[in-house]
Design an enzyme around this catalytic site. Structure first.
Site, PDB file in Angstrom:
ATOM      1  N   ASP A 288       0.870  -1.193   0.000  1.00 20.37           N
ATOM      2  CA  ASP A 288       0.000   0.000   0.000  1.00 20.37           C
ATOM      3  C   ASP A 288       0.905   1.241   0.000  1.00 20.37           C
ATOM      4  OD1 ASP A 288      -3.086   0.844   1.279  1.00 20.37           O
ATOM      5  OD2 ASP A 288      -1.427   2.288   1.348  1.00 20.37           O
ATOM      6  N   ILE A 289       0.683   2.129  -0.971  1.00 28.50           N
ATOM      7  CA  ILE A 289       1.524   3.341  -1.047  1.00 28.50           C
ATOM      8  C   ILE A 289       1.218   4.221   0.170  1.00 28.50           C
ATOM      9  CG2 ILE A 289       2.141   5.356  -2.425  1.00 28.50           C
ATOM     10  CD1 ILE A 289       1.401   3.854  -4.918  1.00 28.50           C
ATOM     11  N   ASN A 296      -1.430  13.206  -4.153  1.00 30.87           N
ATOM     12  CA  ASN A 296      -2.460  13.828  -5.000  1.00 30.87           C
ATOM     13  C   ASN A 296      -2.698  15.281  -4.613  1.00 30.87           C
ATOM     14  OD1 ASN A 296      -3.173  11.670  -6.674  1.00 30.87           O
ATOM     15  ND2 ASN A 296      -4.495  10.778  -5.102  1.00 30.87           N
ATOM     16  N   ASP A 305      -1.368   9.604 -10.644  1.00 30.06           N
ATOM     17  CA  ASP A 305      -1.527   8.496 -11.609  1.00 30.06           C
ATOM     18  C   ASP A 305      -0.168   8.038 -12.133  1.00 30.06           C
ATOM     19  OD1 ASP A 305      -4.204   8.565 -11.306  1.00 30.06           O
ATOM     20  OD2 ASP A 305      -4.673   9.371 -13.290  1.00 30.06           O
ATOM     21  N   GLU A 331      -4.562   2.447  -4.368  1.00 31.69           N
ATOM     22  CA  GLU A 331      -3.094   2.519  -4.346  1.00 31.69           C
ATOM     23  C   GLU A 331      -2.528   1.278  -3.659  1.00 31.69           C
ATOM     24  OE1 GLU A 331      -4.641   2.817  -1.395  1.00 31.69           O
ATOM     25  OE2 GLU A 331      -3.066   3.984  -0.380  1.00 31.69           O
TER      26      GLU A 331
END
Ligand code: GH3
Ligand code: MG
Ligand code: MG
Length: 425
Positions: A288-289, A296, A305, A331
């Site tokens: 998981d980022i 963002n 993206d 993500e």
């Protein structure tokens, strides 16, 4: 065929040339696309002035265009295929190139492209115009070469002229591929452009199109009414080709090029069944980022993206061919590692974590970087079903987040994520 996919790599980055509206594309790409389109238009004007069309030729040309139109009609209700999808229209363009003067090969793809755009809404207009121009130029070159070689009369009975016809067919594909690879290079995508040229699947599709094109040419040279016999098999081939590509697209996450969640789940469950039967170890990683919302919020969703795609590409480049990698959610990425026990899985996860943290992307002058938290689970230790492994890896990610992020975590069986546990070595 040659609406060639120049950039269909997993996690394809930077943006594929067709994803740019022509006028807002980067200057080198817009300049290149416009130059190819302009060359096609200029050559068409020059040839029109030099060799005005004749009645018999126009009739044959209309017959080939009609066949192409029927091929488009036969698949248009399936919706617009993604740009880069290959078709079998070359089965009609090759005979146009070999049996008619170069002017016709130059204009046929543009007419068919306009029809496809009108009937099926296929692809961005700028890219559509470019691919038609590239096909037209490639067809005109093949046509000029074939006519210069002096094929006449019943040339299809002469083995030497048949070889020349096959060489022209290859020339057609190669010139088109080079023009498309040029667009990929102009979009700073050279590596993928090259791999598209040499991708075995693409080569097989090109050969299928060429074979069909040469056979249709011979049939038509024998007697033009034989076109009616050639039409059904070519339509059938075209439909199965498109169906196969649409099925592949349905398995894929468009943003990253990885398997989508449903396809990943199917493939991972199948691998777990095999592992349970054979007693092989299997591990699962859930990555998981970290703080992706901040990425963002700070750099914009496009940069977000881009980082998603780059992360996917980094993961794809650092797993083995038998591993099953997919985008699980926004993500989050999942990787099933057949044959890996938990110790090996932790080492692999650590390597992936490092590779992701090395990615950089320049967005409006700012360097964007990301880190990932990775949870590890093992078959047997954390359960015997895919669902058990996902739940255990999710709990481990939760722990990794709570312990500061940018780390790999493996929980002992039955551990709750809130209870402090040692990290992976
Ligand atoms: P944490 O470290 O706890 O995981 O924080 P986070 O910000 O990564 O997690 P959170 O669940 O709060 O936010 C996930 C963010 O991922 C929010 C959402 O807008 C973003 N996201 C999900 N899918 C996409 C996508 O396709 N593109 C972009 N740019 N952002 C996405
Ligand atoms: Mg998340
Ligand atoms: Mg996150």
């Amino acid at each position: 065929m040659p609406e060639t996919d120049a950039c269909g790599q997993p996690g394809g980055r930077p943006r594929a040339p067709w994803s740019w509206p022509l006028l807002s594309a980067p200057l080198p790409l817009a300049g290149y696309l416009l130059a190819v389109i302009a060359a096609d238009v200029a050559l068409t004007g020059w040839l029109l002035a030099r060799t005005p069309p004749r009645d018999g030729q126009i009739l044959l040309f209309a017959a080939f265009l009609g066949c192409g139109a029927l091929c488009i009609e036969a698949t248009r209700h399936w919706g617009a295929p993604p740009p880069g999808t290959r078709d079998l229209l070359s089965a009609w363009w090759l005979p146009v190139a070999l049996l008619l003067p170069p002017l016709y090969a130059l204009t046929a793809p543009a007419l068919a492209g306009a029809l496809a755009h009108w009937r099926a809404g296929r692809g961005p207009v700028g890219w559509r115009a470019f691919t038609a121009a590239a096909l037209g130029l490639a067809g005109a070159a093949a046509s000029a070469f074939f006519h210069l070689a002096g094929a006449q009369g019943r040339w299809f009975l002469d083995p030497a002229t048949l070889v020349v016809a096959a060489a022209c067919a290859v020339l057609f594909v190669v010139i088109n591929a080079i023009l498309v690879a040029g667009a990929a290079a102009a979009a700073d995508h050279l590596a993928s452009g090259r791999s598209a040229l040499w991708d075995p699947e693409s080569l097989l599709l090109d050969l299928t199109g060429l074979g069909a094109g040469v056979l249709v040419t011979i049939a038509c040279a024998l007697s033009p009414p034989l076109l009616a016999l050639a039409l059904p098999p070519v339509i059938l081939l075209q439909r199965s080709l498109l169906h196969q590509q649409l099925r592949a697209a349905a398995r894929t996450d468009a943003k990253t090029g990885l398997l989508n969640a449903a396809a990943w789940q199917r493939e991972a469950a199948a691998k777990i069944l095999v592992a349970r039967r054979t007693g092989q170890p299997v591990a699962l990683l859930l990555a998981d980022i970290d703080h992706f919302k901040q990425v963002n919020d700070t750099h914009g969703h496009l940069a977000g993206d881009e980082m998603l795609a780059r992360t996917a590409a980094a993961l794809a480049q650092n797993v083995r061919p038998g591993d099953v990698l997919g985008r699980f959610g926004g993500e989050e990425f999942v990787i099933l590692l057949p044959g890996a026990d938990e110790g090996e899985a932790c080492s692999i996860a650590e390597r992936l974590r490092e590779r992701v943290s090395a990615i950089t992307h320049l967005a409006a002058g700012a360097q964007v970087t990301v880190t990932v938290s990775i949870g590890v689970a093992g078959l047997g230790t954390h359960g015997s079903e895919l669902f058990d492994l996902l739940a255990a890896a999710d709990a481990a990610v939760y722990r990794a987040k709570g312990s500061g992020r940018d780390q790999v975590c493996l929980l002992p069986p039955g551990a709750q994520p809130s209870i402090p546990q040692p990290r992976c070595p």
